[in-house]
Design a protein around this motif. Structure first.
Motif, PDB file in Angstrom:
ATOM      1  N   PHE A 297       0.820  -1.263   0.227  1.00  0.00           N
ATOM      2  CA  PHE A 297       0.026   0.201  -0.095  1.00  0.00           C
ATOM      3  C   PHE A 297       0.788   1.495   0.179  1.00  0.00           C
ATOM      4  CE2 PHE A 297      -3.456  -2.829   0.676  1.00  0.00           C
ATOM      5  CZ  PHE A 297      -4.756  -2.127   0.358  1.00  0.00           C
ATOM      6  N   GLY A 298       1.948   1.169  -0.189  1.00  0.00           N
ATOM      7  CA  GLY A 298       3.027   2.182  -0.492  1.00  0.00           C
ATOM      8  C   GLY A 298       2.647   2.854  -1.897  1.00  0.00           C
ATOM      9  N   THR A 299       3.433   4.083  -2.194  1.00  0.00           N
ATOM     10  CA  THR A 299       3.506   4.350  -3.213  1.00  0.00           C
ATOM     11  C   THR A 299       4.633   5.599  -3.923  1.00  0.00           C
ATOM     12  OG1 THR A 299       1.817   5.935  -4.870  1.00  0.00           O
ATOM     13  CG2 THR A 299       2.041   6.637  -2.757  1.00  0.00           C
ATOM     14  N   ALA A 300       4.958   5.463  -4.837  1.00  0.00           N
ATOM     15  CA  ALA A 300       5.908   6.639  -5.395  1.00  0.00           C
ATOM     16  C   ALA A 300       5.430   7.868  -6.040  1.00  0.00           C
ATOM     17  CB  ALA A 300       6.807   6.015  -6.370  1.00  0.00           C
ATOM     18  N   PHE A 301       3.904   7.950  -5.761  1.00  0.00           N
ATOM     19  CA  PHE A 301       2.964   8.835  -6.491  1.00  0.00           C
ATOM     20  C   PHE A 301       2.110   9.346  -5.357  1.00  0.00           C
ATOM     21  CE2 PHE A 301       4.288   6.035  -9.739  1.00  0.00           C
ATOM     22  CZ  PHE A 301       4.902   6.942 -10.644  1.00  0.00           C
ATOM     23  N   PRO A 302       2.602  10.330  -4.220  1.00  0.00           N
ATOM     24  CA  PRO A 302       1.732  10.389  -3.107  1.00  0.00           C
ATOM     25  C   PRO A 302       1.108  11.983  -3.293  1.00  0.00           C
ATOM     26  CG  PRO A 302       4.044  11.197  -2.553  1.00  0.00           C
ATOM     27  CD  PRO A 302       3.900  10.551  -4.157  1.00  0.00           C
ATOM     28  N   ASP A 303       1.222  12.697  -4.487  1.00  0.00           N
ATOM     29  CA  ASP A 303       1.001  14.133  -4.429  1.00  0.00           C
ATOM     30  C   ASP A 303      -0.095  14.371  -5.616  1.00  0.00           C
ATOM     31  OD1 ASP A 303       2.163  14.723  -2.044  1.00  0.00           O
ATOM     32  OD2 ASP A 303       3.995  15.534  -3.258  1.00  0.00           O
ATOM     33  N   GLN A 304      -0.795  13.254  -5.625  1.00  0.00           N
ATOM     34  CA  GLN A 304      -2.091  13.689  -6.695  1.00  0.00           C
ATOM     35  C   GLN A 304      -3.239  12.876  -6.394  1.00  0.00           C
ATOM     36  OE1 GLN A 304      -1.426  12.095 -11.106  1.00  0.00           O
ATOM     37  NE2 GLN A 304      -1.753  14.528 -11.382  1.00  0.00           N
ATOM     38  N   ALA A 305      -4.460  13.497  -6.728  1.00  0.00           N
ATOM     39  CA  ALA A 305      -5.666  13.005  -6.585  1.00  0.00           C
ATOM     40  C   ALA A 305      -6.209  12.470  -7.893  1.00  0.00           C
ATOM     41  CB  ALA A 305      -6.612  14.118  -5.839  1.00  0.00           C
ATOM     42  N   TRP A 306      -6.962  11.192  -8.077  1.00  0.00           N
ATOM     43  CA  TRP A 306      -7.635  10.772  -9.130  1.00  0.00           C
ATOM     44  C   TRP A 306      -8.958  10.125  -8.721  1.00  0.00           C
ATOM     45  CZ3 TRP A 306      -2.928   8.947  -6.896  1.00  0.00           C
ATOM     46  CH2 TRP A 306      -1.814   9.132  -7.805  1.00  0.00           C
ATOM     47  N   ILE A 307      -9.929  10.608  -9.709  1.00  0.00           N
ATOM     48  CA  ILE A 307     -11.338  10.142  -9.783  1.00  0.00           C
ATOM     49  C   ILE A 307     -11.523   9.713 -11.087  1.00  0.00           C
ATOM     50  CG2 ILE A 307     -13.578  10.659  -9.670  1.00  0.00           C
ATOM     51  CD1 ILE A 307     -13.000  13.158  -7.843  1.00  0.00           C
ATOM     52  N   ALA A 308     -11.818   8.221 -11.229  1.00  0.00           N
ATOM     53  CA  ALA A 308     -12.340   7.534 -12.518  1.00  0.00           C
ATOM     54  C   ALA A 308     -13.812   7.903 -12.535  1.00  0.00           C
ATOM     55  CB  ALA A 308     -11.891   5.924 -12.231  1.00  0.00           C
ATOM     56  N   VAL A 309     -14.186   8.198 -13.800  1.00  0.00           N
ATOM     57  CA  VAL A 309     -15.879   8.512 -14.144  1.00  0.00           C
ATOM     58  C   VAL A 309     -16.186   7.515 -14.978  1.00  0.00           C
ATOM     59  CG1 VAL A 309     -17.451  10.191 -14.784  1.00  0.00           C
ATOM     60  CG2 VAL A 309     -15.250  10.931 -13.819  1.00  0.00           C
ATOM     61  N   TYR A 310     -17.173   6.825 -14.390  1.00  0.00           N
ATOM     62  CA  TYR A 310     -17.965   5.656 -15.097  1.00  0.00           C
ATOM     63  C   TYR A 310     -19.335   6.076 -15.516  1.00  0.00           C
ATOM     64  CZ  TYR A 310     -13.819   2.804 -13.681  1.00  0.00           C
ATOM     65  OH  TYR A 310     -12.581   2.329 -13.345  1.00  0.00           O
ATOM     66  N   ALA A 311     -19.719   5.581 -16.974  1.00  0.00           N
ATOM     67  CA  ALA A 311     -21.221   5.585 -17.240  1.00  0.00           C
ATOM     68  C   ALA A 311     -21.749   4.438 -16.292  1.00  0.00           C
ATOM     69  CB  ALA A 311     -21.172   5.268 -18.732  1.00  0.00           C
ATOM     70  N   TYR A 312     -22.961   4.494 -16.313  1.00  0.00           N
ATOM     71  CA  TYR A 312     -23.935   3.476 -15.471  1.00  0.00           C
ATOM     72  C   TYR A 312     -25.149   3.289 -16.106  1.00  0.00           C
ATOM     73  CZ  TYR A 312     -25.146   0.921 -11.374  1.00  0.00           C
ATOM     74  OH  TYR A 312     -25.468  -0.184 -10.522  1.00  0.00           O
ATOM     75  N   PRO A 313     -25.598   1.936 -16.422  1.00  0.00           N
ATOM     76  CA  PRO A 313     -25.107   0.786 -15.633  1.00  0.00           C
ATOM     77  C   PRO A 313     -23.637   0.022 -16.304  1.00  0.00           C
ATOM     78  CG  PRO A 313     -26.968   0.294 -16.751  1.00  0.00           C
ATOM     79  CD  PRO A 313     -27.020   1.645 -17.106  1.00  0.00           C
ATOM     80  N   SER A 314     -23.580   0.605 -17.358  1.00  0.00           N
ATOM     81  CA  SER A 314     -22.423  -0.219 -18.097  1.00  0.00           C
ATOM     82  C   SER A 314     -21.213  -0.259 -17.646  1.00  0.00           C
ATOM     83  CB  SER A 314     -22.447   0.554 -19.662  1.00  0.00           C
ATOM     84  OG  SER A 314     -21.781   1.873 -19.640  1.00  0.00           O
ATOM     85  N   MET A 315     -20.811   0.941 -16.828  1.00  0.00           N
ATOM     86  CA  MET A 315     -19.479   0.963 -16.143  1.00  0.00           C
ATOM     87  C   MET A 315     -18.520   1.110 -17.179  1.00  0.00           C
ATOM     88  SD  MET A 315     -19.837   1.045 -12.955  1.00  0.00           S
ATOM     89  CE  MET A 315     -18.154   0.868 -12.478  1.00  0.00           C
ATOM     90  N   THR A 316     -18.756   1.776 -18.130  1.00  0.00           N
ATOM     91  CA  THR A 316     -17.829   2.266 -19.257  1.00  0.00           C
ATOM     92  C   THR A 316     -16.971   3.209 -18.522  1.00  0.00           C
ATOM     93  OG1 THR A 316     -19.098   1.387 -21.119  1.00  0.00           O
ATOM     94  CG2 THR A 316     -17.274   2.870 -21.614  1.00  0.00           C
ATOM     95  N   LEU A 317     -15.654   3.456 -18.751  1.00  0.00           N
ATOM     96  CA  LEU A 317     -14.702   4.529 -18.262  1.00  0.00           C
ATOM     97  C   LEU A 317     -14.818   5.525 -19.106  1.00  0.00           C
ATOM     98  CD1 LEU A 317     -12.644   5.519 -16.334  1.00  0.00           C
ATOM     99  CD2 LEU A 317     -10.793   4.671 -17.985  1.00  0.00           C
ATOM    100  N   GLU A 318     -15.161   6.759 -18.973  1.00  0.00           N
ATOM    101  CA  GLU A 318     -15.425   7.983 -19.705  1.00  0.00           C
ATOM    102  C   GLU A 318     -14.246   8.913 -19.411  1.00  0.00           C
ATOM    103  OE1 GLU A 318     -19.282   9.787 -18.756  1.00  0.00           O
ATOM    104  OE2 GLU A 318     -20.255   8.136 -19.897  1.00  0.00           O
ATOM    105  N   LYS A 319     -13.907   8.994 -18.168  1.00  0.00           N
ATOM    106  CA  LYS A 319     -12.712   9.948 -18.110  1.00  0.00           C
ATOM    107  C   LYS A 319     -12.144   9.729 -16.876  1.00  0.00           C
ATOM    108  CE  LYS A 319     -12.675  14.264 -18.005  1.00  0.00           C
ATOM    109  NZ  LYS A 319     -13.026  15.748 -18.075  1.00  0.00           N
ATOM    110  N   ILE A 320     -10.853  10.228 -16.573  1.00  0.00           N
ATOM    111  CA  ILE A 320      -9.974  10.300 -15.243  1.00  0.00           C
ATOM    112  C   ILE A 320      -9.860  11.854 -14.901  1.00  0.00           C
ATOM    113  CG2 ILE A 320      -7.914   9.582 -13.960  1.00  0.00           C
ATOM    114  CD1 ILE A 320      -7.971   7.085 -15.857  1.00  0.00           C
TER     115      ILE A 320
END
Length: 406
Positions: A197-220
């Protein structure tokens, strides 16, 4: 285990014994549900108790309550049903479903499922995620449990190594419905060796955005003003009345997955995604450490009208898995924070519940508090004054969750 072969059976009615409303009585019927883990030398299952009010009265596990199967249970309400979810510790999980009839708990169904690490209401479903922890097998599975049929109606997979594309694995901290989309904030983890659970990338936030109900990734969606959103098994997003989404970062990323290896240079902070957009609002930012005198947010409860009850740690107690024991009220509109008065001394508090309740009408929130004496209480917090008042008394165990059904 194949999810499509799930067995779902209707179970018999389970009721709680009635009693008078006098405070000296050990319990009463009502539409509030409190989960309590009885006192025992070894791991025991929660009991579900009901109460007519969180402001007064007493409940006890002594001879009362609906016992849950399995030691680790987590709870969510949706579509006027109460879902008790078993964390199977690597084994299959379960969902037990209840409603309230005549102020009594009524068991509707029990389902065997996979153990999941994130779940949330989406449309008429409970969307669940079984999240990979292996960089060599980065397959996270999702399941849609329909709250009408009480059955899993769809499932699929996400390759979480492909989300970051940085050699690490994306690990969802939680999921949230925003409009017709699913927002899934995540942190980046090495998912291998001695620093899973360690990381070399500690200084960024991400949110994955999915369509529903298909759960197709639309953007990050990305933001480099904070570390990741939420924490492990902790919802860091909240949707407010006008459709804006607020996000908190605890700033607890680590290089090795331990409290002694925290490596984020960003402060604990609050950011925003404006209604109708899928980007962080670069004009909005709350440095929570600055306005609180050095604290970090570990969890929050939205009470409405842009006000949150926050759980925080001091700088000395800050850690990747440390639960906050300093309670305050954050107003994201005025960008102000105030410590709550009226609570017991921190030295007398054994712990707080992470699953708390508010009707989101803009003023009151209810949090569970367990004392070192073995007694627990629900405290009512007035977000307009930042004052706490002691309410429902819990005897015979540790309060773990507070929910409500009509």
């Amino acid at each position: 285990m194949k999810i499509k072969n799930l067995l779902i059976t209707a179970l018999t009615l389970s009721t709680l014994a009635a009693c008078t409303k006098d405070d000296t009585e050990p319990g009463e019927k009502g539409n509030f549900i409190v989960a309590v883990t009885p006192v025992a030398a070894t791991g025991v299952a929660d009991y579900l108790l009901t109460a007519s009010s969180l402001d007064t009265g007493k409940v006890s596990t002594a001879g009362r309550g609906v016992e849950q199967d399995g030691t680790y249970r987590y709870y969510v309400t949706h579509n006027n049903k109460f879902f008790s979810m078993l964390y199977g510790q690597g084994n299959p999980g379960a969902i037990t479903v209840y409603n309230i009839l005549d102020s009594n708990l009524n068991k509707l169904a029990n389902s065997v499922t996979e153990t999941v690490q994130a779940f949330a209401p989406v449309n008429d479903d409970i969307l669940m995620m079984k999240i990979s922890r292996s960089i060599t097998n980065p397959v996270t599975s999702w399941y849609q449990f329909n709250t009408n049929s009480l059955n899993i109606t769809s499932q699929g997979n996400i390759n979480t190594a492909e989300l970051n594309n940085n050699g690490e694995l994306a690990f969802f901290s939680w999921i949230k419905q925003v409009g017709s989309k699913v927002y899934a904030p995540y942190f980046s983890v090495k998912a291998c060796c001695d620093a899973a659970f360690g990381t070399a990338f500690p200084d960024q936030a991400w949110i994955a955005v999915y369509a529903y109900p298909s759960m197709t990734l639309e953007k990050i969606i990305k933001d480099d003003r904070t570390s990741f959103i939420g924490r492990y098994f902790t919802d860091g997003l909240e949707l407010v009345e006008n459709g804006d989404v607020y996000a908190f970062s605890s700033s607890v990323a680590t290089s090795m997955g331990t409290n002694t290896s925290m490596n984020s240079t960003k402060p604990s902070a609050v950011t925003r995604i404006n209604a109708g957009t899928t980007e962080f609002d670069k004009s909005f930012y709350i440095n929570f450490e600055e306005i609180s005198g050095g604290l970090n947010i570990t969890n929050w409860l939205y009470v409405g009208n842009n006000k949150f009850i926050t759980f925080s740690n001091s700088k000395e107690a800050k850690g990747a898995y440390s639960v906050g024991n300093i309670i305050g009220v954050l107003d994201v509109a005025s960008k102000t924070w105030k410590a709550v008065s009226g609570l017991p001394k921190i030295a007398d508090i054994k712990g707080f519940t992470s699953n708390n309740y508010s009707d989101k009408a803009g003023r009151f929130g209810y949090i569970g508090l367990n004392l070192t004496t073995g007694i627990g209480y629900v405290y009512k917090i007035d977000a307009s004054t930042a004052v706490a008042t002691r309410g429902l008394r819990i005897e015979g165990g540790t309060l773990t969750a507070i929910e409500y059904l009509n």
